[in-house]
Enzyme design. Structure first.
Site, PDB file in Angstrom:
ATOM      1  N   ARG A 199       0.845  -1.205   0.000  1.00 12.51           N
ATOM      2  CA  ARG A 199       0.000   0.000   0.000  1.00 12.51           C
ATOM      3  C   ARG A 199       0.879   1.254   0.000  1.00 12.51           C
ATOM      4  O   ARG A 199       0.609   2.219  -0.704  1.00 12.51           O
ATOM      5  CB  ARG A 199      -0.953  -0.006   1.211  1.00 12.51           C
ATOM      6  CG  ARG A 199      -2.049  -1.060   1.110  1.00 12.51           C
ATOM      7  CD  ARG A 199      -3.135  -0.848   2.165  1.00 12.51           C
ATOM      8  NE  ARG A 199      -2.673  -1.024   3.536  1.00 12.51           N
ATOM      9  CZ  ARG A 199      -2.672  -2.181   4.204  1.00 12.51           C
ATOM     10  NH1 ARG A 199      -3.150  -3.272   3.630  1.00 12.51           N
ATOM     11  NH2 ARG A 199      -2.233  -2.249   5.443  1.00 12.51           N
ATOM     12  N   LYS A 204     -13.458  14.378   3.803  1.00 12.48           N
ATOM     13  CA  LYS A 204     -14.483  13.833   2.919  1.00 12.48           C
ATOM     14  C   LYS A 204     -15.401  12.879   3.682  1.00 12.48           C
ATOM     15  O   LYS A 204     -14.945  12.122   4.542  1.00 12.48           O
ATOM     16  CB  LYS A 204     -13.822  13.080   1.765  1.00 12.48           C
ATOM     17  CG  LYS A 204     -14.813  12.284   0.926  1.00 12.48           C
ATOM     18  CD  LYS A 204     -14.142  11.330  -0.023  1.00 12.48           C
ATOM     19  CE  LYS A 204     -14.662   9.923   0.211  1.00 12.48           C
ATOM     20  NZ  LYS A 204     -14.275   8.992  -0.861  1.00 12.48           N
ATOM     21  N   GLU A 259     -20.179  14.502  -0.085  1.00 13.66           N
ATOM     22  CA  GLU A 259     -20.278  13.546  -1.193  1.00 13.66           C
ATOM     23  C   GLU A 259     -21.532  12.677  -1.108  1.00 13.66           C
ATOM     24  O   GLU A 259     -21.516  11.623  -0.473  1.00 13.66           O
ATOM     25  CB  GLU A 259     -19.029  12.644  -1.240  1.00 13.66           C
ATOM     26  CG  GLU A 259     -19.078  11.627  -2.381  1.00 13.66           C
ATOM     27  CD  GLU A 259     -17.851  10.708  -2.429  1.00 13.66           C
ATOM     28  OE1 GLU A 259     -16.967  10.821  -1.570  1.00 13.66           O
ATOM     29  OE2 GLU A 259     -17.798   9.866  -3.332  1.00 13.66           O
ATOM     30  N   LYS A 279     -19.198  16.984  -3.864  1.00 13.99           N
ATOM     31  CA  LYS A 279     -18.686  15.887  -4.697  1.00 13.99           C
ATOM     32  C   LYS A 279     -19.851  14.982  -5.084  1.00 13.99           C
ATOM     33  O   LYS A 279     -20.156  14.002  -4.399  1.00 13.99           O
ATOM     34  CB  LYS A 279     -17.611  15.112  -3.931  1.00 13.99           C
ATOM     35  CG  LYS A 279     -17.074  13.885  -4.660  1.00 13.99           C
ATOM     36  CD  LYS A 279     -15.776  13.391  -4.047  1.00 13.99           C
ATOM     37  CE  LYS A 279     -15.361  12.068  -4.651  1.00 13.99           C
ATOM     38  NZ  LYS A 279     -13.992  11.682  -4.299  1.00 13.99           N
TER      39      LYS A 279
HETATM   40  P1  13P Z   1     -14.431   6.904  -7.756  1.00 12.98           P
HETATM   41  O1  13P Z   1     -13.942   8.073  -8.564  1.00 12.98           O
HETATM   42  O2  13P Z   1     -13.694   5.631  -8.006  1.00 12.98           O
HETATM   43  O3  13P Z   1     -15.922   6.759  -7.793  1.00 12.98           O
HETATM   44  O4  13P Z   1     -14.090   7.236  -6.244  1.00 12.98           O
HETATM   45  C1  13P Z   1     -14.321   8.503  -5.756  1.00 12.98           C
HETATM   46  C2  13P Z   1     -14.485   8.435  -4.313  1.00 12.98           C
HETATM   47  O5  13P Z   1     -13.835   9.140  -3.586  1.00 12.98           O
HETATM   48  C3  13P Z   1     -15.472   7.500  -3.771  1.00 12.98           C
HETATM   49  O6  13P Z   1     -15.795   7.897  -2.490  1.00 12.98           O
END
Ligand code: 13P
Length: 339
Positions: free
Chosen positions: A46, A136, A177, A219
């Site tokens: 990782r 986030k 998001e 987002k």
């Molecule tokens: P993806 O762009 O792969 O959808 O991932 C964005 C993300 O941060 C998911 O929480």
């Protein structure tokens, strides 16, 4: 809380020509990504993978910020530099995923609500000391037979707004998001209707929790056809419906919208972003915060082998630059073949 400090970080996150790399895969998600290239998900792999991405020469031309995971924000490079410091040295803003993932919403089959508010104030303080300037939280909305329910949208919107208010108290910019999944056989019309409702409810909750809109980033998912629907909408339709949906729901006070890619191919995610920016100017910056659409081609080229790092970095840099071009609507398919 300094509103001005929040605003200047939020604006830098969506600076022209730049977007955000989401590298905040949870342990389960990174394991799935590594399974796909048949390598073990251990701490060493990782670290090697994320170091390869973050250390890519010139990537700061296209990347304004990186979302890290709890382990990643505490990881050091092979020469002992903490990841947040490596990023900050390249003028890339470090951020952190703080939600604890979705759990079943009791009484509402097939719907989920995101957890992680308990103790969040303390965790945010620690992340701030580790260098995070933004955070986030992802809510997951599924389209299906009579879902999403209003209860699901409201529960998730409330959690997003409580999270956002706590972030701003700690002077951390919240990325809000609400992801409407593209899984299923729904039409693009259904996708637009659900995304519109989701955003309406979310912004109402943000208002109720007194979230400073100028100091946050949205987002969302793009308005696309369900993955299993036989009619897949074209690039223009996706762009038009997505922008229409956002204009109806996102206040102009929000400095930027940074899309997730949600399982679209890397090139589709770039084409959609480009088409949306061609329809501009818009009241907000229209940008990206992709995980898979930025990383997948590089991950496949890397395959866990040190000898592939230079090639994988070249591929990652290219993807970032293609999306950078899409930020101004100046991306063309010739730019892919030229590379
Ligand atoms: P993806 O762009 O792969 O959808 O991932 C964005 C993300 O941060 C998911 O929480």
């Amino acid at each position: 809380m300094s509103k001005q400090a929040l605003e200047s970080v939020a604006q830098a996150m969506v600076a022209r020509g730049k977007g955000i790399l989401a590298a905040d895969e949870s342990m389960g998600t990174i394991k799935r990504r590594f399974d796909s290239i048949k390598i073990e998900s251990n701490e060493n792999n990782r670290r090697a993978y994320r170091e390869m991405l973050f250390a890519t020469k010139g990537v700061e031309e296209a990347i304004s910020g990186v979302i890290l995971f709890d382990e990643t924000i505490r990881t050091k490079t092979s020469d002992g530099t903490p990841f947040p410091e490596l990023l900050a040295k390249k003028s890339i803003i470090p951020g952190i995923k703080v939600d604890k993932g979705p759990v079943d919403l009791p009484g509402f089959p097939a719907e989920v609500v995101t957890e992680g508010l308990d103790g969040l104030r303390g965790r945010l303080k620690e992340y701030k000391e580790l260098g995070a300037k933004f955070a986030k939280w992802r809510a997951v909305i599924t389209i299906g037979d009579r879902i999403p329910t209003y209860t699901c949208l409201q529960a998730n919107g409330h959690a997003l707004a409580r999270y956002a208010a706590l972030c701003q108290e700690t002077e951390i910019v919240p990325i809000v998001e609400p992801e409407v999944l593209l899984d299923g056989n729904h039409t693009i019309e259904q996708s637009q209707e659900v995304t519109e409702k989701t955003l309406k409810v979310t912004f109402n909750e943000l208002f109720l929790q007194r979230v400073h809109l100028e100091g946050m980033i949205l987002k969302p998912s793009m308005v696309v056809s369900g993955k299993d629907n036989p009619r897949q909408a074209g690039v223009e339709e996706v762009a038009q419906r997505t922008i229409q949906c956002l204009k109806r729901t996102v206040p102009a006070a929000v400095p930027g919208i940074a899309f997730l890619s949600g399982g679209q191919s890397a090139v589709s995610a770039t084409e959609h972003l480009n088409a949306m920016n061609k329809l501009g100017p818009h009241p907000w910056q229209v940008s990206f915060s992709y995980a898979r659409a930025l990383q997948d081609p590089a991950l496949k080229a890397w395959k866990g082998e040190a000898g592939n790092v230079t090639t994988a970095q070249r591929i990652f840099y290219h993807r970032a630059k293609m999306n950078s071009a899409a930020r101004s609507g100046s991306y063309t398919s010739q730019m892919e073949s030229a590379a």
